[in-house]
Design a protein around this motif. Sequence first.
Motif: not given
Length: 271
Positions: A26-30, A69, A77
């Motif tokens: 979903e996102s790099r940070q998650l 992504p 990622w």
Amino acid sequence: MAQDSSALYAKSLTGPFILAGPCVLESRQLALDVARELAVISKRLDLPIVFKSSFDKANRTSVTSFRGPGMDMGLSWLAEVREATGLPIVTDIHLPEQAEPVAQVADVLQIPAFLCRQTDLLVAAAETGRIVNVKKGQFVAPWDMKNATEKLRSTGNGRFWLTERGTSFGYNNLVVDMRSIPIMRGFGAPVVFDATHSVQLPGGQGGSSGGQREFVGPLACAAVAAGASGVFLEVHPDPDRALCDGPNSLPLAQLEGLLKRLIAIWSVPSA
């Protein structure tokens, strides 16, 4: 580049292991946040955990569903996750031409259930030399997975896992036949149980799949008792807000408790 996966495969032959992470990147940070928590749990429980997440979910129910992504960003990622946490990586491929670039990052190439009969895909994955995790299709009998193993072995790569993830049971429902675990173990490879996709209700919400995550724990325990060497679990800090497979994902906060139960079952001597 991912390290040689031989050591990981050797561990899977002699002890339990886990594949866990969000359904999709979903996102790099998650991805980093979840992987760091998994790394802590892995060390605390002395249990190998492979971080899983998909850069592209090509088999989503609806054309409007979030897919991820894409390969280039997704692999960057995943490489960062591996560097930051030391966890091995497993991710899906859908096309033969994806095998080689994904193998530069991932330790394990995963074949989605719907694609488990695609000869060119299986061969391309095995030819990378990585571990190949083949999910048994919802439409495939466990004894017919022997054909998939022969396709993989034809490349000279004998490092693979077979994953049980439920069988179609009427419309929008799955059922798990635990007999499939010892049957597939008979093909000479570790068997993984996909506890979260097995409680999925495919297409059960019209434009997306539903799920019954309350059954993840009971089915995972039953599968380990039936002989599963590994367990696959999609986990998310807030499954109700997940962009993919939230209804059947396990809350990350519940993971360690379930893993302790599974370790207790794995520790019981086999008859």
